[in-house]
Design an enzyme around this catalytic site. Structure first.
Site, PDB file in Angstrom:
ATOM      1  N   HIS A   1       0.894  -1.092  -0.405  1.00 16.95           N
ATOM      2  CA  HIS A   1      -0.073  -0.159   0.054  1.00 16.95           C
ATOM      3  C   HIS A   1       0.817   1.083   0.241  1.00 16.95           C
ATOM      4  CE1 HIS A   1      -3.262  -2.851   2.279  1.00 16.95           C
ATOM      5  NE2 HIS A   1      -3.362  -2.371   0.737  1.00 16.95           N
TER       6      HIS A   1
ATOM      7  N   GLU B   1       1.404   3.947   2.540  1.00 17.92           N
ATOM      8  CA  GLU B   1       1.721   3.678   3.821  1.00 17.92           C
ATOM      9  C   GLU B   1       3.191   3.287   4.452  1.00 17.92           C
ATOM     10  OE1 GLU B   1      -0.019  -0.659   4.676  1.00 17.92           O
ATOM     11  OE2 GLU B   1      -2.077  -0.229   4.401  1.00 17.92           O
TER      12      GLU B   1
ATOM     13  N   HIS C   1       2.991  -3.539   6.804  1.00 18.39           N
ATOM     14  CA  HIS C   1       2.005  -2.486   6.883  1.00 18.39           C
ATOM     15  C   HIS C   1       1.769  -1.637   7.658  1.00 18.39           C
ATOM     16  CE1 HIS C   1      -0.601  -4.074   3.403  1.00 18.39           C
ATOM     17  NE2 HIS C   1       0.063  -5.516   3.938  1.00 18.39           N
TER      18      HIS C   1
ATOM     19  N   GLU D   1       1.135  -4.433  11.240  1.00 20.33           N
ATOM     20  CA  GLU D   1       0.795  -2.574  10.514  1.00 20.33           C
ATOM     21  C   GLU D   1       1.398  -1.958  12.484  1.00 20.33           C
ATOM     22  OE1 GLU D   1      -1.645  -2.640   8.996  1.00 20.33           O
ATOM     23  OE2 GLU D   1      -2.987  -4.005   8.961  1.00 20.33           O
TER      24      GLU D   1
END
Ligand SMILES: [Zn+2]
Length: 1235
Positions: free
Chosen positions: A930, A933, A1027, A1112
């Site tokens: 992504h 990110e 991420h 994350e």
């Protein structure tokens, strides 16, 4: 008898007078069908008397175990005598007048409601009905209603609605009767079916009759009437009726009257009641129109403004602002289309999906707005439509999303592709066939001369540690430097104004010296660095700009950069350097800032500038010194960066380089706290927005930047800021100056998509200093953001960089994120109609005049940066490290996707060594699927630097594993400033199940690598995809567990039979112990249906990697651990990447049977699981979406912006809940009533 009884008052309740009387009454009830009237009257009046005079006796009746209430109710049910009935009603009123809701609750639980309603029905048949009875009866019903969840339905079934209504109509002048009837009506009306039914019988008109013109008489009655009306107006038909009768202007004028007259604010609740009615009427489109036509926006705006200084009037301001926001005419986004400005022609157009839809949309369709923007008026009444139900819907979705199909849950572990087909991937695994026969081992060579060689000799990369502790490598490498002690200590003493940053910078610098000494690839650079460091005080250099011939060669000159860049890079970079050079920098930072007046960054640099600068820069003066980031950032090299950019292919064909990417970023050492939200910020911002409508003449509305125009306007009038984002990772579509110091900004959609914008990165110049500028990004999509919880934007000032602080810093005040008045097309909102965009607003006061500043959503990390970092890493490779960089494939945009192999070289050619080398378990890491990110890349940078570092931990890590790393899965997205997608317009992390080699090459080939490993029986031990998380704090992991997923469902029976190795919890658990930013309790191991095509789930299910994770990292900061209440920075992110590696080593030790026999003591799995099973079921930690967990933090966001959640309901004295779900007369509810 009286006497004897009174003495026992204090004593045993069973002997009490009242209970004796009740017993008599009970006996009376039982004895005869028709009550002995006289006796009943007598007994009830006696009971009443005692109850009135002795509070204690009420308790006796109401205590647990007493059947007093039953007796009273059954008497009421059976008796036909008015006086007795009245006595009992008096008794009941007395009983429930104190003791709060509990006593009413007893009355309800003993079946009081139907008896009372039945009484109402029979009493209404008398003509005229007894007034006293009606007053008493309604008084009790008014108390009973809010405590009985089914009251509305019961009342309707008993025909009570119209009895009360008719009573009201006939007694408008009878204040004694009016109030209790209205109170009951208020309860009736909270049921939406009742509200409609009552509306048909003229109740709305009746309420307006009672409200009448402004009067301070009987304010209690007015308050109840307004509450009732407000409840009634929740029904759309009633609202429509009110609009048709012209009541909106009346309400506004009554509101104004109260506003003027209520100087001491004693009648706040009445004023709020009026606003409540207006609020509900304006839920319908007609109501909004009526309000605007009646000048309501101005009225509400001016009254609210006058209320602002009085804090107690906040509820009025909040409700007014809700109404104004709702009524604010919906605007279209100021763009011709919501499709991305840039289009990329795909090699294959997918047959279905979002991109196919986008392609098939006829060009004439206006996708910015659609007909659906105001969707409400024609709809049926009973549905509960509120504008902000997103959260609820999410909640429902969540539970649907858990994978319950066990067969789907169980990992398949079938590769699906024959080995022959995967053979082509063999070349990415040279380590599996390497025999090192040609290779000359460092040890063999060196051992001839030197006896012992420190294993960490040349690798000098600092292990990223975000804390205060010194860099790990520092102590060991210091002795290798040739610096004198004097020079080593100098930097510490020389922290003048640069303060802390200098302090921290100094030790790193020493590192870089060592690196350069061993860097055989660039001998020139070596010399430069060394000489510079020896001859100059680096600190001094960083602290101020100096024109120094001796160091000039190391600094960027205009001519120099021109030479490097060639024609292609004459944009931002050139013009700036030129200007600076020409401006003839003086030595002090203050004045140098003043000199930077010429536009340093005109988007298209003029050629004559080049001439100018080359002439100047050839002289002794006018040399621009760029911050010596190379000395401080071992992996950064501005010149190399430029070289790299030249090979990077962007869809818009960017020809400029942003300064921050060129100079590099040195993390500040000062703490950046999570901001505390200032009270009322959002309100103030919203009022400023509303002012646009009210004082529309003050609005400039000047477009100062617009990518949709063939040639983007360049405003040079000195009145406006200049914007630019035409560089790698840049994303800004349009900038509109709305006020002198305020700009609306529109972000570009991801390429080949019509939404997904959130990431931003743009440049601003031409500013004044000391003035607050407000920026509003007006097309945000998510319903909430960490910007509401203390996250700040990032800013990079070129002026600051030039005076020694090349760094992104968290900045901005008055930051908030709220729903705005720009309507969002259902095309871009997944078919949902009537949605709005959100505004992210922040205010910045620039320190330097005519600076060039950059703003970003998060620390930028471009593809070119990655390539530069990889090249630097490779150049630092030592003989101990087996480092291999390959091109996995080309992206759609023609960029290469690198794949790395890192492990330790075998100690020798001996067969055992080679065998050990080849058989190390694989660790497979990926990141940055992504593009928005960027934090994932910084974590990856930390991982890579650690893996390449000389620390003994890194060495044993390399000796333990083979690392296969794809550091950027979505280069095209990153380059083109996308937030989420690749050039195919799709989220690549939803393509893992069936990646297309044509549309998702990086995913296809990465998956193939994993499939190859599985096919050759080398399934990785750990897979992790890095991420960034936009809505949560800390760093955490998602993993996959069948058992924990099953726990989320009710299929508990099957779960006990499942046997699952708990090893998936080990790594997160280790990380929570060694990485300060990591938080175990945020981790989740649930497999969701919506995630079935993410890397984590596919690698777990298809490749069979049990330890398959998504890691994350927060974009905001931490709320636990060492970094609690701090925003996250690149240091912390890099540290996380390094700690991840350390965790892997610990994982090996813990799971190796040789080293620890039983790792369970460490894991304490039981406790963990119990903890987590509680946690995951609780809504506060249960998260399903990797990137968008439900919004859970309790901040005033919803109170300020959500229509229905505002506080008015809590003000009612009784806990009156109008949201009792009772909107249908279904069979079940009927049956309930009968029971
Ligand atoms: Zn992500």
């Amino acid at each position: 008898m009286n006497k004897s009884r009174t003495t026992t008052d204090k004593g045993v309740p069973s002997n009490s007078r009242v209970l004796t009387l009740l017993a008599q009454l009970e006996k009376l009830n039982a004895e005869s069908v028709v009550l002995d009237v006289e006796n009943a009257r007598h007994i009830t009046s006696k009971i009443l008397h005692i109850i009135q005079t002795q509070e204690k006796t009420r308790k006796e009746v109401m205590t647990k175990g007493s059947n007093g209430m039953e007796v009273i109710l059954s008497t009421l049910e059976n008796c036909r005598d008015l006086q007795t009935t009245l006595n009992i009603l008096y008794i009941l009123n007395e009983l429930v007048s104190v003791g709060g809701g509990r006593r009413v609750g007893v009355l309800v639980s003993k079946g009081g409601t139907p008896i009372l309603l039945q009484l109402l029905l029979s009493a209404s048949r008398d003509s005229p009905p007894s007034e006293e009875l009606m007053v008493q009866l309604h008084s009790i019903l008014a108390k009973v209603g809010p405590k009985d969840k089914k009251f509305g339905i019961k009342a309707r079934i008993n025909g009570a609605l119209n009895i009360t209504l008719n009573l009201l109509k006939q007694n408008l002048q009878n204040n004694k009767l009016l109030l209790p009837c209205l109170q009951v009506l208020r309860v009736y009306s909270s049921n939406s079916v009742n509200a409609v039914s009552l509306g048909k019988n003229g109740v709305v008109e009746l309420m307006f009759k009672i409200i009448g013109p402004f009067s301070k008489k009987n304010t209690n009655l007015l308050k109840v009437t307004l509450d009732t009306l407000s409840a009634l107006l929740k029904s759309k038909t009633n609202a429509r009726r009110a609009v048709d009768r012209g009541y909106v202007p009346s309400l506004l004028s009554i509101y104004q009257d109260w506003h003027k007259q209520d100087n001491r604010h004693r009648h706040m609740l009445i004023r709020k009641g009026i606003l409540g009615c207006i609020k509900n009427i304006t839920n319908i489109k007609l109501g909004r129109k009526a309000l605007i036509d009646a000048d309501g926006m101005r009225i509400l705006y001016s009254t609210s403004t006058e209320c602002l200084p009085v804090r107690t009037l906040d509820p009025l301001i909040n409700t007014s602002s809700l109404v104004m926001r709702k009524c604010f005419p919906k605007n279209r986004l100021p763009v011709p289309t919501i499709k991305s400005v840039f289009h990329f022609h795909l090699p294959v157009i997918p047959a279905s999906g979002p991109v196919a839809q986008l392609y098939s949309l006829p060009p004439e369709v206006d996708d910015v707005v659609d007909e659906s923007d105001d969707n409400d008026d024609t709809e049926a009444d009973t549905e509960n439509d509120t504008e902000n139900e997103d959260e609820e819907k999410d909640q429902n979705l969540q539970n649907d999303d858990i994978e319950t199909d066990i067969s789907k849950l169980c990992p398949k572990q079938e590769i699906g592709r024959p080995l022959e087909e995967l053979k082509m991937y063999e070349r990415f695994f040279p380590e599996l066939s390497e025999n090192f026969q040609e290779y000359k081992f460092a040890f063999e060579e060196i051992s001839a001369n030197t006896t012992v060689l420190e294993p960490k000799l040349p690798g000098t990369i600092v292990v990223p540690t975000a804390g205060d502790e010194p860099a790990i490598d520092l102590s060991s490498t210091k002795k290798e430097t040739k610096l004198t002690t004097e020079e080593q200590t100098k930097p510490q003493s020389l922290n003048t104004q640069a303060g802390e940053s200098v302090k921290a910078a100094a030790p790193v610098d020493l590192e870089s010296i060592v690196i350069s000494k061993h860097d055989k690839h660039s001998p020139d650079a070596n010399k430069l660095l060394i000489s510079q460091c020896l001859k100059h005080d680096l600190v001094k250099e960083m602290d101020r700009l100096s024109i120094d011939g001796e160091s000039a060669s190391n600094n960027l000159k205009c001519c120099n950069s021109t030479g490097i860049n060639g024609q292609r890079y004459k944009g931002a970079l050139n013009s700036t350097t030129c200007n600076k050079g020409c401006q003839n920098f003086s030595g002090t930072s203050g004045s140098s800032a003043e000199h930077l007046s010429a536009p340093p960054c005109s988007p298209r640099g003029e050629p004559d500038n080049e001439d100018d600068c080359s002439s100047h820069s050839s002289g002794e003066q006018g040399v621009l010194e760029v911050p010596d980031t190379a000395a401080l950032l071992p992996l950064h090299d501005p010149e190399l960066y430029i070289e790299t950019v030249k090979t990077t292919k962007s869809v818009p064909q960017y020809a400029e380089v942003a300064y921050p990417d060129y100079f590099g970023h040195i993390a500040p050492t000062f703490k950046e706290h999570i901001l505390e939200r200032v009270y009322g910020v959002q309100r103030t911002k919203i009022f400023q927005d509303i002012e646009r409508l009210i004082h529309s003449n003050d609005i400039i509305d000047k477009v100062v930047y617009d990518l949709d125009l063939p040639s983007c306007p360049v405003i040079e009038d000195g009145e406006s800021l200049k914007f630019n984002s035409q560089f790698e990772s840049g994303n800004l579509r349009k900038a509109i100056q709305v006020r002198k110091f305020e700009y609306d900004l529109v972000l570009n959609s991801d390429i080949n998509s019509n939404h997904y914008h959130q990431w931003f990165y743009f440049e601003v110049s031409g500013m004044r200093s000391g003035v607050p500028y407000r920026f509003n990004i007006i097309n945000c999509e998510k319903s909430n953001s960490q910007f509401n919880y203390g996250m700040q934007v990032l800013m990079y000032s070129v002026q600051e960089a030039l005076i020694g602080r090349p760094q992104w810093i968290r900045t901005g005040t008055d930051i908030c994120y709220y729903k705005n008045h720009f309507s969002r097309s259902s095309i871009a909102a997944g078919g949902q109609k009537g949605k709005s965009y959100y505004t992210m607003t922040f205010t910045v006061t620039f320190h330097h005049r005519d600076d060039v500043c950059y703003f970003a959503y998060h620390y930028p990390y471009t593809y070119s940066t990655l390539k530069m970092h990889l090249q630097k890493l490779e150049s630092m490779c030592t003989p101990q490290i087996y480092y291999h960089q390959d091109v996995l494939c080309d992206t759609l945009g023609g960029n290469s996707c690198p794949v790395l192999t890192i492990t330790a070289m075998p100690d020798s050619k001996h067969i055992e060594q080679i065998f050990q080398f080849r058989n190390r378990p694989y660790i497979f890491l990926t990141a940055r699927v992504h593009p928005g990110e960027t934090n994932a890349s910084w974590v990856m940078k930390g991982t890579l630097e650690f893996l390449m570092s000389s620390s003994p931990v890194a060495q044993s890590l390399r000796e333990s594993y083979i690392f296969k790393i794809v550091p950027m899965l979505n280069p095209d997205g990153v380059i083109n400033g996308n937030h989420r997608c690749s050039l195919s317009g799709e989220d690549l992390n939803r393509q893992w199940q069936n990646p297309s080699p044509d549309l998702h090459p990086t995913i296809y080939h990465t998956k193939s690598l994993l499939q190859y490993l599985a096919a050759v029986q080398r399934t990785p031990l750990v897979y992790c995809d890095y991420h960034g998380h936009s809505r949560k704090k800390n760093v955490f992991m998602y993993g996959c567990s069948i058992k924990e997923t099953v726990w989320q469902t009710n299929v508990s029976a099957t779960s006990s039979e499942l046997h699952e190795d708990l090893g998936y919890r080990t790594l997160p658990k280790i990380l929570s112990q060694i990485a300060p930013a990591f938080c175990m309790s945020s981790c989740s191991f649930v497999v969701e249906k919506s995630k079935e095509s993410t890397a984590r789930v596919v690698v777990w299910r298809e490749i069979g990697v049990q330890k398959s994770y998504t890691m994350e990292s927060t974009l905001c900061g931490c709320d636990q651990g060492k970094y609690k209440s701090l925003q996250i920075g690149t240091k912390e992110l890099e540290e996380m990447g390094a700690k991840f590696c350390v965790g892997l080593l610990r994982l090996k030790r813990l799971t190796s049977p040789l080293e620890y026999r039983n790792p369970s003591h460490f894991l304490d799995v039981e406790t963990d699981l119990i903890e987590s099973s509680c946690k995951v079921t609780s809504p506060t930690t249960y998260v399903l979406d990797d990137d968008e967990p439900p919004f859970l933090e309790e901040v005033d966001y919803s109170a300020e912006s959500n229509e229905e959640n505002d506080a008015e309901l809590n003000e009612n004295t009784v806990d009156f809940d109008p949201y009792v779900p009772e909107d249908s007369d279904s069979e079940t509810t009927r049956r309930d009533l009968l029971n």
